[in-house]
Design an enzyme around this catalytic site. Sequence first.
Site, mmCIF file in Angstrom:
data_model
loop_
_atom_site.group_PDB
_atom_site.id
_atom_site.type_symbol
_atom_site.label_atom_id
_atom_site.label_comp_id
_atom_site.label_asym_id
_atom_site.label_seq_id
_atom_site.Cartn_x
_atom_site.Cartn_y
_atom_site.Cartn_z
ATOM 1 N NE ARG A 5 -3.355 -4.766 2.319
ATOM 2 C CZ ARG A 5 -2.236 -4.555 1.686
ATOM 3 N NH1 ARG A 5 -1.985 -5.179 0.552
ATOM 4 N NH2 ARG A 5 -1.326 -3.729 2.173
ATOM 5 C CE LYS A 31 0.547 -4.819 5.687
ATOM 6 N NZ LYS A 31 0.642 -3.378 5.758
ATOM 7 C CE LYS A 89 -4.499 -0.962 2.059
ATOM 8 N NZ LYS A 89 -5.404 -0.694 3.186
ATOM 9 C CG HIS A 91 -7.010 6.785 8.458
ATOM 10 N ND1 HIS A 91 -7.214 5.925 7.412
ATOM 11 C CD2 HIS A 91 -5.741 6.566 8.865
ATOM 12 C CE1 HIS A 91 -6.113 5.214 7.194
ATOM 13 N NE2 HIS A 91 -5.209 5.581 8.077
ATOM 14 C CG HIS A 112 -0.838 5.820 11.270
ATOM 15 N ND1 HIS A 112 -2.071 6.007 10.682
ATOM 16 C CD2 HIS A 112 -0.596 4.481 11.206
ATOM 17 C CE1 HIS A 112 -2.544 4.844 10.270
ATOM 18 N NE2 HIS A 112 -1.677 3.897 10.581
#
Length: 355
Positions: free
Chosen positions: A238, A224, A140, A249, A262
Amino acid sequence: MRTLTVELGTRSYPIHIGSSLLNDPDLYRPHVRGSQVMIVTNETVAPLYLEPVRQALDGLHVREVILPDGEVYKTLEVWNRIFDALLAERFARDCTLIALGGGVIGDMTGFAAACYQRGVDFIQVPTTLLAQVDSSVGGKTGLNHPAGKNMIGAFHQPRAVIADTDTLGTLPQRELSAGLAEVLKYGFIRDAEFLDWLECHMTGLMSRDPDTLAHAIQRSCEVKAQIVAEDEFESGSRALLNLGHTFGHAIETGVGYGEWLHGEAVGAGICLAAALSARLGWLTEAEVERTHRLIAGAGLPTGRPADLAPERMLELMAVDKKVLAGQLRLVLLKQLGEAVVTSDFDRDALAHVLA
Ligand SMILES: NC(=O)c1ccc[n+]([C@@H]2O[C@H](COP(=O)([O-])OP(=O)(O)OC[C@H]3O[C@@H](n4cnc5c(N)ncnc54)[C@H](O)[C@@H]3O)[C@@H](O)[C@H]2O)c1
Ligand SMILES: O=C(O)C(=O)C[C@@H](O)[C@H](O)[C@H](O)COP(=O)(O)O
Ligand SMILES: [Zn+2]
């Protein structure tokens, strides 16, 4: 050194985890096709770790681009500097980009690699705990927009991940805690035994005991890699990797990029997801309390920022990438160690946990 493999149907790539890896040419060379290499890093990481990476690439045509440091710079404008550097040096299609830094550098470099001349190779060299356990793996990549996190991006897998755990020695404690949020996430979504282990070893993790950290990084990357192998482009399982992220977010965007890290926002988001799961009758109050203890034990916040109103959070959550047919979907917990993606909650229950 421990090496894991991310299996992707017809392709695969290694994740190397260990000490003294940064300057090891053998880890880079098999993944560099041509002679041109652009190292992308930032002004904090460059003085610490650029030189050993340059040494590993001795003999190749190596250039670097050093970006300003911070989540606030994960923007289209700053990202464009990578293309300025590549074009100024006439880099060709067989060039390789190297992302040397945390998740911000990894996301920006990976996205540049996805787009430059419609796609070139890149190698992830993560130097934060968060990047070593999460952002460097899985492909990503992307940038933030003022309206939402990671709203512009692409899936583009690295050729290799080289995670030198020695780099964690210079990481500020707040950043270590942020990385632990994503480590805990793996336990919450898929591995109750790992969650128990994390509970027992939190002191060692917070004090950076090398063996304890190495185990946590390895197990995180295993989980992961397994999920990415199941569902590379997030059409199913996922999305579980997004536990706490719809809330998180919204927090990051709401308070202004970089104000909350984050991982801090994800930690708070996991607690909010646990509270909503309890409203649905899936978790007990004791499990919600355990969730809070785990998150707080990693030095992370357990609730939304006091100055971010619930109504504003709801507005920001509505732009989440998991929204389907106008309906908000969240990753919630059936039990500690098992997550699901669901829209099976009502607005009142959500408003209640945000209040
Ligand atoms: N692509 C993905 O799958 C994925 C997954 C998780 C997070 N992310 C993204 O990653 C970003 C967060 O990454 P992060 O937590 O690594 O933050 P970051 O990249 O901002 O790095 C944190 C800070 O640590 C500094 N730093 C990096 N390595 C260091 C070292 N070894 N010693 C001292 N300082 C060091 C950086 O310069 C920065 O100031 C967010 O933008 C998030 O959206 C992406
Ligand atoms: O790899 C994934 O998939 C993840 O969701 C990992 C997350 O930790 C990461 O923060 C990711 O960037 C979030 O993705 P997004 O699609 O919600 O922006
Ligand atoms: Zn994340």
